[in-house]
Design an enzyme around this catalytic site. Structure first.
Site, PDB file in Angstrom:
ATOM      1  N   HIS A 180     -25.573 -24.491  24.079  1.00  0.00           N
ATOM      2  CA  HIS A 180     -26.146 -24.080  22.989  1.00  0.00           C
ATOM      3  C   HIS A 180     -25.433 -24.714  21.740  1.00  0.00           C
ATOM      4  O   HIS A 180     -24.283 -24.462  21.674  1.00  0.00           O
ATOM      5  CB  HIS A 180     -26.529 -22.679  22.723  1.00  0.00           C
ATOM      6  CG  HIS A 180     -27.385 -22.107  23.640  1.00  0.00           C
ATOM      7  ND1 HIS A 180     -28.769 -22.261  23.625  1.00  0.00           N
ATOM      8  CD2 HIS A 180     -27.048 -21.486  24.854  1.00  0.00           C
ATOM      9  CE1 HIS A 180     -29.230 -21.777  24.753  1.00  0.00           C
ATOM     10  NE2 HIS A 180     -28.177 -21.152  25.484  1.00  0.00           N
ATOM     11  N   TYR A 233     -28.029 -25.919  13.104  1.00  0.00           N
ATOM     12  CA  TYR A 233     -27.901 -26.890  14.246  1.00  0.00           C
ATOM     13  C   TYR A 233     -26.804 -28.039  13.888  1.00  0.00           C
ATOM     14  O   TYR A 233     -26.719 -29.163  14.708  1.00  0.00           O
ATOM     15  CB  TYR A 233     -29.214 -27.273  14.688  1.00  0.00           C
ATOM     16  CG  TYR A 233     -29.937 -26.144  15.332  1.00  0.00           C
ATOM     17  CD1 TYR A 233     -29.446 -25.405  16.300  1.00  0.00           C
ATOM     18  CD2 TYR A 233     -31.169 -25.876  14.667  1.00  0.00           C
ATOM     19  CE1 TYR A 233     -29.990 -24.238  16.800  1.00  0.00           C
ATOM     20  CE2 TYR A 233     -31.806 -24.676  15.113  1.00  0.00           C
ATOM     21  CZ  TYR A 233     -31.154 -23.955  16.202  1.00  0.00           C
ATOM     22  OH  TYR A 233     -31.933 -22.979  16.766  1.00  0.00           O
TER      23      TYR A 233
HETATM   24  C1  DQA Z   1     -30.346 -23.380  21.013  1.00  0.00           C
HETATM   25  C2  DQA Z   1     -30.460 -21.813  20.294  1.00  0.00           C
HETATM   26  C3  DQA Z   1     -32.131 -21.363  20.793  1.00  0.00           C
HETATM   27  O1  DQA Z   1     -32.222 -19.954  20.327  1.00  0.00           O
HETATM   28  C4  DQA Z   1     -33.169 -22.158  19.967  1.00  0.00           C
HETATM   29  O2  DQA Z   1     -34.278 -21.502  20.322  1.00  0.00           O
HETATM   30  C5  DQA Z   1     -32.960 -23.727  19.967  1.00  0.00           C
HETATM   31  C6  DQA Z   1     -31.455 -24.181  19.911  1.00  0.00           C
HETATM   32  C7  DQA Z   1     -28.980 -23.942  20.552  1.00  0.00           C
HETATM   33  O3  DQA Z   1     -28.886 -25.065  20.761  1.00  0.00           O
HETATM   34  O4  DQA Z   1     -28.395 -23.381  19.712  1.00  0.00           O
HETATM   35  O5  DQA Z   1     -33.888 -24.206  20.060  1.00  0.00           O
HETATM   36  O6  DQA Z   1     -30.722 -23.720  22.254  1.00  0.00           O
END
Ligand code: DQA
Length: 155
Positions: A101, A26
């Site tokens: 995302h 992330y």
């Molecule tokens: C997310 C991707 C999701 O699968 C995960 O559960 C997250 C973050 C992303 O921003 O990449 O918490 O939404």
């Protein structure tokens, strides 16, 4: 004076830990960094930027956006893969919705391939780290403009 454009950016569970949570997936930026980036991308629009770890609170905010927002960007995080309640709330909106995302869920575990948000989103931006938010905000503002123009034409 025309009504200001109001953009809601909602963030789901665990995104408060951005920067320390799995930075290899992330990134190192915090949620405050992402908020600042969204504010820059939103320009003169009024930005309402929130995060919650609670499904019901997110549902409440979607319902609030229904009354107040010109467009909605949502990173539903884990709830995107599980929450019918969030989908039902989003279905009540007539404003444009952009799903966002940081990572690319389609390239990750199978359980992340399902999104309960995508069916009601105008589009999905994923896989670009915090740049996903910048793109999502720009897209949402463009859609809000088009939505307003279409509404003005119909009166
Ligand atoms: C997310 C991707 C999701 O699968 C995960 O559960 C997250 C973050 C992303 O921003 O990449 O918490 O939404």
């Amino acid at each position: 004076m025309p009504d200001p454009t109001v953009l809601y950016v909602l963030n789901g569970p665990n995104l408060n830990l951005l920067g320390v949570r799995e930075p290899d997936v992330y990134g190192h930026e915090t949620l405050d960094d992402v908020q600042a980036l969204c504010q820059r991308a939103a320009g003169d629009a009024v930005l309402v930027f929130r995060q919650s770890n609670h499904e019901g609170e997110l549902v409440d905010w979607v319902q609030e956006a229904r009354e107040r927002a010109s467009a909605l960007v949502i990173n539903p995080a884990g709830y995107g893969h599980t929450s019918v309640a969030l989908l039902d709330a989003l279905r009540t909106l007539t404003i444009p919705i952009v799903e966002c995302h940081l990572s690319n869920p389609a390239a990750r575990e199978r359980f992340r391939h399902r999104s309960y948000v995508s069916p009601v989103a105008a589009g999905v931006v994923s896989g670009f780290g915090s740049f996903s938010y910048e793109l999502a905000v720009k897209a949402a503002l463009r859609l809000a403009q088009e939505h307003r123009a279409a509404a003005d034409r119909s009166v």
